[in-house]
Structure formats: C-alpha cells, structure tokens
Design a protein around this motif. Sequence first.
Motif, PDB file in Angstrom:
ATOM      1  N   HIS A 194      14.800 -49.632 -45.497  1.00 44.16           N
ATOM      2  CA  HIS A 194      15.505 -50.276 -46.597  1.00 44.16           C
ATOM      3  C   HIS A 194      17.023 -50.297 -46.524  1.00 44.16           C
ATOM      4  N   HIS A 202      18.304 -46.762 -45.169  1.00 46.90           N
ATOM      5  CA  HIS A 202      18.343 -46.683 -43.378  1.00 46.90           C
ATOM      6  C   HIS A 202      19.215 -47.864 -42.805  1.00 46.90           C
ATOM      7  N   PHE A 220      25.380 -41.279 -50.455  1.00 47.92           N
ATOM      8  CA  PHE A 220      24.132 -41.857 -50.723  1.00 47.92           C
ATOM      9  C   PHE A 220      24.397 -43.126 -51.546  1.00 47.92           C
ATOM     10  N   PHE A 221      23.636 -44.153 -51.272  1.00 50.58           N
ATOM     11  CA  PHE A 221      23.786 -45.391 -52.062  1.00 50.58           C
ATOM     12  C   PHE A 221      22.875 -45.223 -53.262  1.00 50.58           C
ATOM     13  N   ILE A 268      16.049 -40.222 -36.951  1.00 48.84           N
ATOM     14  CA  ILE A 268      14.951 -40.759 -36.749  1.00 48.84           C
ATOM     15  C   ILE A 268      14.067 -40.847 -37.900  1.00 48.84           C
TER      16      ILE A 268
END
Length: 511
Positions: free
Chosen positions: A17, A20, A289-290, A9
């Motif tokens: 963005h 998410h 992670f980007f 959440i």
Amino acid sequence: MKFYITTPIYYVNDVPHIGHSYTTIAADVLARWKRLNNYDVFFLTGTDEHGAKIAKAAKEKGVLPQDLCSEMSAKFKEAWQLLNISYTDFIRTTKPRHVKSVENIVQTLFDKQLIFKKKYEGFYCIGCERFYTAKDLDENGCCLLHKTKPVLQAEENYFFKLSTFGDELLKRITDPTHKEYIQIQPEGRKNEIIGKLELGLEDISISRTAIDWGIPLPFDKSQTVYVWVDALINYLTGIGFPNEEFKKYWPADVHLMAKDILWFHSVIWPAILVGAELELPKKIYSHGFFTLNGDKMSKSLGNVISPEELVNKYGVDSTRYLIVTLIPFGPDGDISWEGLTLKYNTDLANNLGNLLSRTLKMAEKNFNNTVPPQTEPNLCLVKQLNDILKENFVYNMENIQLHKASENIQSAITFINKQIEQEAPWKLAKIDKDKLASCIYSYLQAIDIIAMYLLCFMPEIAQKIWLSTGASGNIEETAKKYFADFNIPDDGFSVASSKLKNQTILFPRIS
Ligand code: ME8
C-alpha cells in the motif's frame, strides 16, 4: 565509490500500500540520485516471509505458508515494477541463500557464547512479532500499536545477551568521532533510542519452540530463529553474505524505514553485528507514519490506498513525486485524496506544466517548432538557476529531506515563470524577433536544468521533457556530468535549430 541502501523487507500478510510505497520510492529516489553522482549503487528490497504472523495468515486463507509467500511476494514485485523502482535485488527470506546466511550469523553468536538457554514467560504480540512485559501494555492488557491482547507464553528459549551491548551501542550512537559511529536520524527519534538505552537493555529471546514456520536453529533444530533476527540478517544476505563478496557493499550506507521498527534497526541489529564482529551500518533513517484523513490506515478500516489506485489517477511519475513530497520527510503526516490532487495541480499541472506548455507553444509559433538559432547563447537564466539550486538541492538530498529538495525544484520553476512574466516575450514577437529568440532559447535551457533535477523523482517524465526541448544526448549521461561539477556547457543543452518534439500534455489538470 559504493552506496548501499535498503528498505525494510515487507511482511507478506498484507498487500503493498501507500505506506510501503513511501519508503520504497524514497529509497529509489536516493539510489537514483547516487547513481547520478557516479556511485556504484546497491539497492535492496524484498519480503519478510517467516514467523507467526505469516503462518496465521496462511492458515486463515487455507493455504500453505510457502504458497502465500510466493503469491504475496509477487504482488510486491509487481507494485515496484509499476512504480519504476530500480532495485538491484529483491530478497525473499524463505530462499536457501538467506537460510545459509542466518545459520552462519546465529552459529557465530552461539560460538562466541553470546547465546544461552533460559525459561521465559512473556506476552507475545503476533502483530509486532515480539514479546512484551505487562508494563509495556495498556490498562486492558493490550498492545499499544495493535490494540489486541497478546497471549501469555512460557517457553524455554535461546537468548541473545543484548544486555551486554548497551554501553557500546551508546558510545557508537552518541559519539560522532567514534570510528564506527552510527548515525540515527531524525534527531528526535535518536534521542528516544538513547533514552531507552540509558535505562539498560534486557537479553532477548531469539528462538521459538511453538512456531515451526521459520529457519531451524543450526545448533538445536527443535527451535526456529526469531523472525526479527531472521529478517534483519537479510541486509547481509542480499549482498552475498557469507561469501566474501558482501564486503564490496557492506557496511550499509542507509537503512530506511518508518519509526515503528527503528528499535530493531538501531539497537538489536547493531548489537548482533557487534557480536558477530561485523561493521555497523552508517546511517539509520526513520521517517514518519502516514495517516489517511486523520485515521491510521488499516485493512479493517478499509481505507488503504494502493499504488495502482494512485497510478490510475495521477500516472506513474506524478505518483512517485506526490508520495515522497506531500509530507515533510521525518515527522508523521496526514494525507488525503484532496491533498494529493491539490499538490498535483499546484506543482505539476500549474507550475511545471504551464512553464512547459507556454515555452513550447511560443517556439512552435515563432520559430517553426525549433530551438531558436543563436549568435550568442543566452545562458544568464540557466546560470542563475544553477546558483539557486545546486547547494540547496544537494544538501537536502544528502540529508534525506526529499520534500525540501522538491521545494527547491518548485522554487526554481517559479523563478523561471516569473522571469517569463517580466520579459513578456509574447509582446516581443512583432517588435524584436532577436530578443524573442534569445528569451525562448534561455527558457528551453532552463527547462533542461529542471529536467535533470527532476530525474530521480520522475525518471520517465524528465526524459520526455528533455526530448521535447531539443536537448542533445542522453539525459542521464548529461546529468552525471552536470552533477559532477555543475558546469554548464557554453552553448547550453538544447541545440540551436534542432526540432522540438511535440508531447502530449504531460500534466493534465485533475479535479
Ligand atoms: O515491519 N506510513 O514489515 P511491514 C509510512 N517485516 N510507512 C509505512 C506505513 C505508513 N502508514 N505502513 C508501512 C515489517 N510503512 C518487517 C520489517 S526489516 C528487517 C523487517 C512502511 O510490512 C515503513 O517503512 O510491517 C514501515 O517501517 C514498514 O512499511 C513496515 O513494513
């Protein structure tokens, strides 16, 4: 059979963005996949609305925390609507149903004497919403993730006896034969968790005196529940806890998130559940992670990509496809607008778009825009595709290797395109119309197969493709039957002599 999948959440101090969107689209693809496999799916997402971070953001904006939460939570809902996210429920932690559920769990742990009061001093990072000891910080005393200096706080708080659960958790994480085995993936991150567990666990503070934007502890209303404990319990609230109905979907089949919050999900959450005598989630999957052009995405760097920007450039379904397939699912990955556009043009405009446009054009020109009539349906190509795709694709979807599953589809499209090059049907138009009919018939059936495999990634485009090839019936119903046994009906999917539906170009080239 049921399948319960969750996303984190999201904090409402930030707008939605691409990060998410990554987790949420991935969860949506998996939820749709399980629905196609006839599972009763519950897909939960939502917003995390309590805690110091949100209170601070509201203060900075000069609004009440509850108003900030409502405004920002609505933005997440809008983003998920834009991206065609098929969630079953959207939970907000400030709603009464969640308060009731948190009170229930915390009281249960208190009654089982797993909660005690203690004076504590630690460095609190608001960005992470957690305490650190001096040794967790860098040489300047800053949080490794946020690069900000956490404030030293001393409080008398309630503590959860996390330290007593280490051995039990280790067993459940490392022993696949344990009846409540909890699978952490990918393997590398699981090993990091095991390494930390082996060092031993410390009890954690689960209440705050200084933060009033939270749920009061049921047994001491002067303190609020630590926001991470509050947040994790959403996975129970969302399916009806504390009412018995939650048992229909609990335990969760997959909790999906990025590596930043794996510790909370794979250690603190299972310990709370063991403490409350509830079953553990079956799988916890943390993707990477980007980064954007090598930089961490952040508001201060001004390099955050929003879902709207992507949709404006590529359209909804192509955005969904690109986000979840651009980098391998698991490790960190760098993205760029150039990379997104290149993948769009390669996979969608060229490979898939070309297959569609040339097949439909040939049918239009030679068969009056209908599926060629057949005395003997030619399903060789479809059967070959079926063999190439089924095992690999299913394996990759079940193992949450979404980029590999998409590569399977792309290889199948390339295979059909090569077949077309070899058969050169454009040369047949004048010399052998029956052979031409047979070829085009087989390409249309092959495209139908591709549409079914694309369905969870690109639900609307798959539907458009299905209609454009004169396929009969509803694509979802047909795909459910197909994915049950991978049987191809004797006369394929596109019905001989039925009209093809002209589509506007689905994937215009983008520069
Ligand atoms: O941590 N790359 O919320 P959050 C990939 N409220 N994924 C990313 C990303 C990026 N650059 N940025 C964000 C919280 N994400 C808590 C969760 S759950 C009980 C409570 C995604 O808003 C990814 O899923 O900071 C990550 O784990 C999550 O957003 C963090 O969201």
